[in-house]
Scaffold this active site. Sequence first.
Site, PDB file in Angstrom:
ATOM      1  N   LYS A 123       0.864  -1.183   0.000  1.00  0.00           N
ATOM      2  CA  LYS A 123       0.000   0.000   0.000  1.00  0.00           C
ATOM      3  C   LYS A 123       0.885   1.212   0.000  1.00  0.00           C
ATOM      4  O   LYS A 123       2.052   1.151   0.415  1.00  0.00           O
ATOM      5  CB  LYS A 123      -0.873   0.017   1.259  1.00  0.00           C
ATOM      6  CG  LYS A 123      -2.171   0.768   1.075  1.00  0.00           C
ATOM      7  CD  LYS A 123      -3.150  -0.087   0.303  1.00  0.00           C
ATOM      8  CE  LYS A 123      -4.541   0.477   0.285  1.00  0.00           C
ATOM      9  NZ  LYS A 123      -5.494  -0.563  -0.129  1.00  0.00           N
TER      10      LYS A 123
HETATM   11  N1  GLU Z   1      -7.285  -0.312  -3.175  1.00  0.00           N
HETATM   12  C1  GLU Z   1      -7.979  -1.510  -3.509  1.00  0.00           C
HETATM   13  C2  GLU Z   1      -7.998  -2.451  -2.323  1.00  0.00           C
HETATM   14  O1  GLU Z   1      -7.863  -2.022  -1.195  1.00  0.00           O
HETATM   15  C3  GLU Z   1      -7.478  -2.147  -4.791  1.00  0.00           C
HETATM   16  C4  GLU Z   1      -6.049  -2.594  -4.797  1.00  0.00           C
HETATM   17  C5  GLU Z   1      -5.583  -3.097  -6.170  1.00  0.00           C
HETATM   18  O2  GLU Z   1      -6.383  -3.222  -7.069  1.00  0.00           O
HETATM   19  O3  GLU Z   1      -4.390  -3.342  -6.278  1.00  0.00           O
HETATM   20  O4  GLU Z   1      -8.223  -3.621  -2.465  1.00  0.00           O
END
Ligand code: GLU
Length: 433
Positions: A123
């Site tokens: 993240k």
């Molecule tokens: N931000 C989204 C999540 O928390 C998508 C992450 C992604 O597609 O890599 O799952």
Amino acid sequence: MAPTRSAPDVPSSAQPSTPPSVSAWDVAQRQYDRAADKLNLSPGVREVLRHAKREVTVHFPVQMDNGETRVFHGYRVWHNVVRGPAKGGLRYHPSLNLDDVRALAMWMTWKCAAVKIPFGGAKGGVTCDPAAMSPRELERMTRRYVTDIADMLGPDSDIPAPDVNTNPQVMAWVMDTYSMHRGHSVPGVVTGKPLSIGGSEGRADATGRGVVYLIQEAAKMLDLDLDDARAAIQGFGNVGASSARFLHEVGARVVAVSDSRGGVFNGDGLDLATLTRHKQETGSVVGAPRTQTISNADLLELDCDILVPAALEGMITAENAPQIRARIVAEGANGPTTPEADDILRANGTLVIPDILANAGGVTVSYFEWVQDREEFFWTIEEINARLRRALLRAFDEVQRMGAEHTVDLRLAAYMLAVQRVAEATLTRGIYP
Ligand code: GLU
């Protein structure tokens, strides 16, 4: 268009990421500990998976429109990359800190493992208030942030995506910045891109679609008829709004939704098109025609069948969990429920579809996007949605079996399944050197 106004992957919000009393990282580690205990993980592996592998903080300057130079603080955390490249969104939020990013990265590891896609968990994001920035400022900030973490990124190493307050336009800037440094276009470095530069059909509403596929399965388990079932949704960003739309499509009555400024209620069902218009015009759903204003706290405690927390972490706590009346809680957000609240909901017979399963539709279609970019061959929306449904239903079935076998709730079962997969991969690869 300013990223704050168009389709963030989860709702834009001026609220803190977590109420000060709840640390997302503490919640994430305690959830993990429960699974590690139950699986009897050996101490070495247990300790490895409890920490983030790589944590990068960058402090970088951005030229603002008024000529001032401001220093921003950004992060990129890889929790684990044993099963594949680091994968996870970019969040822009005023209260974002390293602990939030760590927690969100760890949740990505388990999410990718739970749905069996070959990615690790990551993240990132920048502490900023995008609502107070111009599109040009956001673009400059994004490009500088990406440049400062560029050594981590790449289609084989780390692939960002949208999260709170970021959207396809921001992903386009990520793709362009990275590609400019490489000297050629690299669409596979980021997912959630616009279709015109290698984005995937169905990615924009994949998370909400997945939430509703799983609500349908949970409803079958509980013998709950979704036709006219009452649903309340906390958050009206990408995930909240698309969950509302798909719930309406399967016959449910969406009686309440909210955003960071408050909530709206109509017992006969809300008109979603009117709400969307009102939010576009005023920045909030509050005050939309034919609605009664309620608070975010009221929304969680409404008399309804389905509750979708689709805002931020730490919203369902020991304080409000006893008042929750929904039969199904489907976690569109990451980390909305604390472990104490989980225990209360379980004791009260509420079925919680945990975040690492409920909102995994987003990263699943991100995976499809990455595969399509690498093959330079694109699939139809029908293929995407069918594959998404298959992937989520298989994961739900595996989690249910795990739950039945060990007599644990769906959260612990999903964690056990995911942690076991990552632990097995770790042991199979062995400890280097
Ligand atoms: N931000 C989204 C999540 O928390 C998508 C992450 C992604 O597609 O890599 O799952």
